[in-house]
Design a protein around this motif. Structure first.
Motif, PDB file in Angstrom:
ATOM      1  N   ASP A   1       8.395  -4.672  -3.058  1.00  6.67           N
ATOM      2  CA  ASP A   1       7.867  -5.597  -2.057  1.00  6.67           C
ATOM      3  C   ASP A   1       8.906  -6.659  -1.683  1.00  6.67           C
ATOM      4  O   ASP A   1       9.064  -6.995  -0.503  1.00  6.67           O
ATOM      5  CB  ASP A   1       6.573  -6.242  -2.561  1.00  6.67           C
ATOM      6  CG  ASP A   1       5.420  -5.261  -2.609  1.00  6.67           C
ATOM      7  OD1 ASP A   1       5.436  -4.293  -1.822  1.00  6.67           O
ATOM      8  OD2 ASP A   1       4.504  -5.440  -3.428  1.00  6.67           O
ATOM      9  N   TRP A   2       9.644  -7.184  -2.663  1.00  6.83           N
ATOM     10  CA  TRP A   2      10.684  -8.177  -2.379  1.00  6.83           C
ATOM     11  C   TRP A   2      11.815  -7.557  -1.565  1.00  6.83           C
ATOM     12  O   TRP A   2      12.289  -8.156  -0.585  1.00  6.83           O
ATOM     13  CB  TRP A   2      11.222  -8.756  -3.690  1.00  6.83           C
ATOM     14  CG  TRP A   2      12.357  -9.722  -3.488  1.00  6.83           C
ATOM     15  CD1 TRP A   2      12.261 -11.042  -3.186  1.00  6.83           C
ATOM     16  CD2 TRP A   2      13.764  -9.422  -3.566  1.00  6.83           C
ATOM     17  NE1 TRP A   2      13.524 -11.595  -3.070  1.00  6.83           N
ATOM     18  CE2 TRP A   2      14.454 -10.618  -3.296  1.00  6.83           C
ATOM     19  CE3 TRP A   2      14.493  -8.266  -3.839  1.00  6.83           C
ATOM     20  CZ2 TRP A   2      15.859 -10.689  -3.297  1.00  6.83           C
ATOM     21  CZ3 TRP A   2      15.883  -8.330  -3.832  1.00  6.83           C
ATOM     22  CH2 TRP A   2      16.543  -9.528  -3.564  1.00  6.83           C
ATOM     23  N   GLU A   3      12.257  -6.373  -1.936  1.00  9.69           N
ATOM     24  CA  GLU A   3      13.354  -5.734  -1.213  1.00  9.69           C
ATOM     25  C   GLU A   3      12.928  -5.341   0.202  1.00  9.69           C
ATOM     26  O   GLU A   3      13.750  -5.368   1.136  1.00  9.69           O
ATOM     27  CB  GLU A   3      13.877  -4.530  -1.999  1.00  9.69           C
ATOM     28  CG  GLU A   3      14.614  -4.968  -3.270  1.00  9.69           C
ATOM     29  CD  GLU A   3      15.173  -3.826  -4.086  1.00  9.69           C
ATOM     30  OE1 GLU A   3      16.091  -4.083  -4.897  1.00  9.69           O
ATOM     31  OE2 GLU A   3      14.681  -2.683  -3.954  1.00  9.69           O
ATOM     32  N   SER A   4      11.656  -4.988   0.393  1.00 11.71           N
ATOM     33  CA  SER A   4      11.174  -4.694   1.741  1.00 11.71           C
ATOM     34  C   SER A   4      11.226  -5.929   2.628  1.00 11.71           C
ATOM     35  O   SER A   4      11.560  -5.851   3.817  1.00 11.71           O
ATOM     36  CB  SER A   4       9.741  -4.146   1.681  1.00 11.71           C
ATOM     37  OG  SER A   4       9.687  -2.919   0.984  1.00 11.71           O
TER      38      SER A   4
ATOM     39  N   SER B   1       8.166   7.504   1.874  1.00 13.41           N
ATOM     40  CA  SER B   1       6.705   7.524   1.896  1.00 13.41           C
ATOM     41  C   SER B   1       6.080   7.294   0.524  1.00 13.41           C
ATOM     42  O   SER B   1       4.853   7.280   0.395  1.00 13.41           O
ATOM     43  CB  SER B   1       6.206   8.853   2.484  1.00 13.41           C
ATOM     44  OG  SER B   1       6.821   9.955   1.840  1.00 13.41           O
ATOM     45  N   SER B   2       6.893   7.119  -0.511  1.00 17.91           N
ATOM     46  CA  SER B   2       6.376   6.793  -1.841  1.00 17.91           C
ATOM     47  C   SER B   2       7.502   6.193  -2.664  1.00 17.91           C
ATOM     48  O   SER B   2       8.672   6.251  -2.281  1.00 17.91           O
ATOM     49  CB  SER B   2       5.811   8.035  -2.545  1.00 17.91           C
ATOM     50  OG  SER B   2       6.832   9.001  -2.771  1.00 17.91           O
ATOM     51  N   THR B   3       7.134   5.613  -3.806  1.00 14.74           N
ATOM     52  CA  THR B   3       8.137   5.034  -4.693  1.00 14.74           C
ATOM     53  C   THR B   3       7.723   5.269  -6.143  1.00 14.74           C
ATOM     54  O   THR B   3       6.690   5.896  -6.417  1.00 14.74           O
ATOM     55  CB  THR B   3       8.315   3.528  -4.411  1.00 14.74           C
ATOM     56  OG1 THR B   3       9.443   3.047  -5.151  1.00 14.74           O
ATOM     57  CG2 THR B   3       7.076   2.733  -4.801  1.00 14.74           C
ATOM     58  N   GLY B   4       8.532   4.759  -7.071  1.00 13.37           N
ATOM     59  CA  GLY B   4       8.199   4.939  -8.486  1.00 13.37           C
ATOM     60  C   GLY B   4       9.423   4.871  -9.371  1.00 13.37           C
ATOM     61  O   GLY B   4      10.453   4.280  -9.007  1.00 13.37           O
TER      62      GLY B   4
ATOM     63  N   GLU C   1       0.814  -1.221   0.000  1.00 14.47           N
ATOM     64  CA  GLU C   1       0.000   0.000   0.000  1.00 14.47           C
ATOM     65  C   GLU C   1       0.847   1.271   0.000  1.00 14.47           C
ATOM     66  O   GLU C   1       0.441   2.315   0.535  1.00 14.47           O
ATOM     67  CB  GLU C   1      -0.960   0.008   1.202  1.00 14.47           C
ATOM     68  CG  GLU C   1      -1.974  -1.130   1.187  1.00 14.47           C
ATOM     69  CD  GLU C   1      -2.849  -1.107  -0.083  1.00 14.47           C
ATOM     70  OE1 GLU C   1      -3.401  -0.048  -0.400  1.00 14.47           O
ATOM     71  OE2 GLU C   1      -2.934  -2.156  -0.744  1.00 14.47           O
ATOM     72  N   LEU C   2       2.008   1.210  -0.634  1.00  9.22           N
ATOM     73  CA  LEU C   2       2.862   2.376  -0.770  1.00  9.22           C
ATOM     74  C   LEU C   2       2.509   3.113  -2.060  1.00  9.22           C
ATOM     75  O   LEU C   2       2.441   2.502  -3.125  1.00  9.22           O
ATOM     76  CB  LEU C   2       4.326   1.922  -0.818  1.00  9.22           C
ATOM     77  CG  LEU C   2       5.422   2.967  -0.762  1.00  9.22           C
ATOM     78  CD1 LEU C   2       5.484   3.588   0.628  1.00  9.22           C
ATOM     79  CD2 LEU C   2       6.766   2.314  -1.114  1.00  9.22           C
ATOM     80  N   PRO C   3       2.246   4.430  -2.007  1.00  7.91           N
ATOM     81  CA  PRO C   3       1.943   5.160  -3.241  1.00  7.91           C
ATOM     82  C   PRO C   3       3.072   5.041  -4.254  1.00  7.91           C
ATOM     83  O   PRO C   3       4.245   5.164  -3.899  1.00  7.91           O
ATOM     84  CB  PRO C   3       1.783   6.612  -2.752  1.00  7.91           C
ATOM     85  CG  PRO C   3       1.440   6.503  -1.310  1.00  7.91           C
ATOM     86  CD  PRO C   3       2.177   5.283  -0.815  1.00  7.91           C
TER      87      PRO C   3
END
Length: 473
Positions: A277-280, A289-292, A250-252
């Motif tokens: 998600d894998w790296e987290s 607070s966001s990625t892209g 649920e990360l923007p």
């Protein structure tokens, strides 16, 4: 009837008062706006590889950049509002800034003297700055921003594209488009507003707070609340297709793709989600607070860059390149080296993330990749023995193969020495303890020995600091 006053007596008395006041000042009272012990701030941060980068005497907390860009003429108008804290009493201080014309400079709202010395902008405020004092600086500037050539020959700074431009900063390029303390050791929050011709998009780090069209122009307002080194700041301007979603956590997520790269980038939004998600799961909670990602069309650039929250790609990236640049969000962006000589903490870790990804996705094991690098059979293994990864010989070598490939080999040897459970505990603890801060090689070694309970001196002496290829892998 009032008493008669002799003009000569009054004049003499006034002169005596003024003389006494001047005598008092010369006897030790500071003149107005002067601070005892104030002196000019240093013109560099003392980095062994980039001695002219960064500045001494203050620490920046916030940048507020207002930019207006006209692609047809490659003209940039900017206002930089910088909030900082004086770490020593300052009579003047430096900002790194290459080219562009200074129209106005103020410190704490008062006009400051501005002097150019090569890539240094020296500001002398109307009042000295006491140690510990928070102060604000505003610089208004314009002109055609420069493209800078790195010591290794690559391009950075402000680079024109076929439909706009991009600002790229590693290691020195950010000074081409905004003034600042451009050394990794001084991280700050960023608020960037960019006005461009209507129909174009301006993408930057952090989250998009507002987009507003007024007449023939559109303004984009981006904000990065987490601290960022200036070399990780970017503005990419052009025609972009925008893909917004959230990761599984649920990360923007905001992915901008140049239409010329759209056909080859259809998987990129989903790949970003999967990699994050894998790296987290592998390295610990995502630090921002966001990625892209930004997928531009800039043929011939020759590299991708881990710009904070949205890595920049000059063309459509493959999945393993996404793994590398997104791993930097932990290693390099959140935990940033104190000095450029510690770049292996960025690149060695991101390269090892590639090895782990391949191992976890039915490819070579990390041990097989390690041996391919040692034997020289991996395509990326050329030149890895040229110098010790923790000791680049000069600025031109800061992104050379030993920093990447041999840096990853150091981590694999550590993993072998301490075991998987302890190894991944070391990595997760590293990014947790130094989250949004700066750290160095000495601290990583100390952490690995503390958590493992082992003396790892020989391992690091051979693989990290050794100049020659080890006899046995």
């Amino acid at each position: 009837m009032s008493p008669h006053r002799n003009p000569r007596v009054l004049t003499t008395a006034l002169l005596l008062v003024l003389s006494a006041a001047c005598t008092g000042a010369s006897a030790g009272q500071d003149a107005p706006d002067r601070v005892h012990g104030a002196k000019p701030g240093a013109a560099g941060a003392g980095d062994p590889l980039f001695p002219k980068m960064g500045n001494g005497g203050y620490d920046v907390t916030d940048y507020r950049l207002s930019l207006d860009y006209t692609p047809d003429s490659n003209r940039l108008e900017g206002t930089a509002r910088i909030t900082a804290r004086a770490t020593s009493a300052l009579s003047s201080f430096h900002l790194d800034f290459a080219g562009l014309h200074i129209r106005k400079a103020t410190v704490n709202g008062r006009t400051a003297k501005a002097e150019r010395r090569g890539t240094e902008l020296v500001l002398t405020p109307a009042a000295d700055l006491p140690k510990g004092r928070t102060f604000s600086t505003t610089v208004v500037y314009d002109g055609k921003p420069r493209t800078i050539k790195d010591p290794d020959g690559s391009k950075e700074g402000w680079i024109e594209t076929d439909d706009g431009a991009v600002g790229l900063g590693e290691p020195t390029g950010s000074m081409a488009w905004f003034p600042g303390n451009h050394h990794p050791s001084d991280k700050a929050r960023y608020d960037i507003t960019v006005t461009v011709p209507k129909g174009l998009t301006a993408v930057s780090g952090g989250e998009l707070k507002q987009r507003e069209t007024h007449g023939r122009h559109t303004t984009f307002h981006w904000r990065s609340q987490e601290p960022m080194a200036s070399y990780l700041a970017t503005v990419a301007i052009g025609d972009f297709d925008i893909h917004t979603t959230t990761t599984d956590g649920e990360l923007p997520q905001y992915v901008a793709v140049d239409p010329d790269q759209a056909e080859d980038s259809t998987k990129v939004p989903d790949q970003v989600t999967g990699v994050i998600d894998w790296e987290s799961r592998t390295f610990g909670r995502y630090p921002f607070s966001s990625t892209g990602a930004i997928v531009d069309h800039l043929p011939g650039l020759g590299y991708a860059l881990e710009t904070q929250t949205k890595p920049y790609f000059a063309d459509a990236p493959d999945e393993i390149l996404l793994v590398h640049e997104l791993a930097h969000q932990w290693f390099g962006n959140s935990v940033t080296p104190r000095a450029w000589k510690d770049m292996w903490l960025n690149e060695g870790f991101a390269t090892y993330a590639e090895w782990l990804w391949e191992e976890d996705h039915d490819g070579r094991t990390a041990e097989q990749t390690f041996r391919d690098f040692y034997d020289g059979t991996d395509d990326e293994s050329g030149g890895i023995w040229d110098f010790a990864p923790a000791d680049p010989p000069n600025a031109a070598a800061v992104s050379d193969p030993p920093v990447y490939g041999r840096g990853a080999m150091v981590l694999h040897k550590l993993r072998q020495a301490v075991g998987d459970k302890t190894f991944f505990t070391i990595l997760r603890t590293w990014v947790k303890e130094h989250r949004h801060g700066n750290a160095d090689t000495k601290q990583f070694i100390a952490l690995s020995e503390r958590i493992s309970g082992k003396d790892l001196t020989k391992l690091y002496d051979v693989w990290l600091f050794g100049k020659d290829k080890p006899a046995k892998p």
